[in-house]
Write an enzyme that holds these catalytic residues in place. Structure first.
Site, short mmCIF file in Angstrom:
data_model
loop_
_atom_site.label_atom_id
_atom_site.label_comp_id
_atom_site.label_asym_id
_atom_site.label_seq_id
_atom_site.Cartn_x
_atom_site.Cartn_y
_atom_site.Cartn_z
CG HIS A 25 -37.07 15.46 -52.30
ND1 HIS A 25 -38.15 15.50 -51.44
CD2 HIS A 25 -36.50 16.69 -52.21
CE1 HIS A 25 -38.22 16.69 -50.88
NE2 HIS A 25 -37.23 17.43 -51.33
CD GLU A 26 -32.88 17.81 -53.39
OE1 GLU A 26 -32.94 18.88 -54.04
OE2 GLU A 26 -33.14 17.74 -52.18
#
Length: 239
Positions: A25-26
């Protein structure tokens, strides 16, 4: 199996999918930002699958563990809530700052959706594998349970981050869609966003997932209908 053993086993099953969900996600945020003109995250080593680069000791470890144990003890249903270190994005370096910030925001929930689908496909592939290769029952059960956790974790993370409140991704997207004067006023809520989320998490009765869970559940349930092996997820989680 004792309650403590069950909790420890569940934590072991949860850890790999959670770390993968947060890490990708990051990294997706940073990768899209670099593609749209801002290499800040790339230069700081945040476009990586190394989870240590993204873990926040409080938001990724202490808060999720406390909420997980509290929700499981009080209401019998484990719930996770937390955050990673935000990926630094310098909006001034983006090609089109207003809309590129929305693209950067969409990237995180987008890859969580893809990962949920991938975990579901993994279950389907394993069903084909066991037709030709013998797999120990205990290993098969652990694999399926981990995949189910991977599906639900990614869908919850997707839905949570799409919640229209800054500093969440949904707030960034909404901020890009609002007219500039309204967007400026909306941005003033950002310092209070986490506190608002925590209030929603524990209201009205003090037990997570509270009103926040009520808001996220329809999104998770609706998207789950398109995920392979959704029946296994619904059997294990009250969605």
């Amino acid at each position: 199996m004792s309650q403590l053993s069950q909790t420890l086993l569940l934590l072991i099953l949860i850890a790999p999918p959670v770390l993968l969900a947060i890490t990708v996600h990051e990294a997706a945020h940073g990768w899209v930002a670099s593609r749209r003109g801002d290499p800040t995250a790339l230069q700081l080593g945040r476009v990586t699958f190394n989870p240590l680069k993204h873990i926040d000791p409080v938001g990724t470890v202490l808060v999720p563990a406390a909420i997980f144990l509290t929700s499981k003890t009080l209401v019998g249903v484990p719930f996770l809530f937390g955050w990673a270190k935000p990926v630094p994005v310098d909006w001034r370096r983006l090609d089109n700052p207003r809309w590129d910030m929305a693209l950067v925001a969409v990237a995180g929930p987008g890859v969580n959706l893809l990962m949920a689908f991938a975990w579901g496909l993994a279950i389907k592939l394993m069903a084909l594998v066991i037709l030709v290769v013998p797999v120990p029952t205990w290993l098969l059960q652990l694999f399926v349970e981990m995949c189910v956790v991977g599906i639900i974790i990614n869908l919850v993370l997707m839905a949570l981050n799409l919640f229209p409140l800054l500093p969440l991704d949904g707030g960034r997207i909404l901020n890009a869609l609002l007219p500039p004067p309204m967007a400026a006023r909306f941005s003033r809520l950002e310092p209070y966003g986490i506190f608002i989320l925590l209030l929603l998490l524990f209201l009205p009765a003090g037990n997570p997932p509270g009103l926040l869970g009520a808001a996220l559940r329809p999104v998770v349930s609706g998207v789950l209908t398109a995920i392979p092996a959704q029946a296994l997820v619904r059997d294990r989680f009250p969605i």
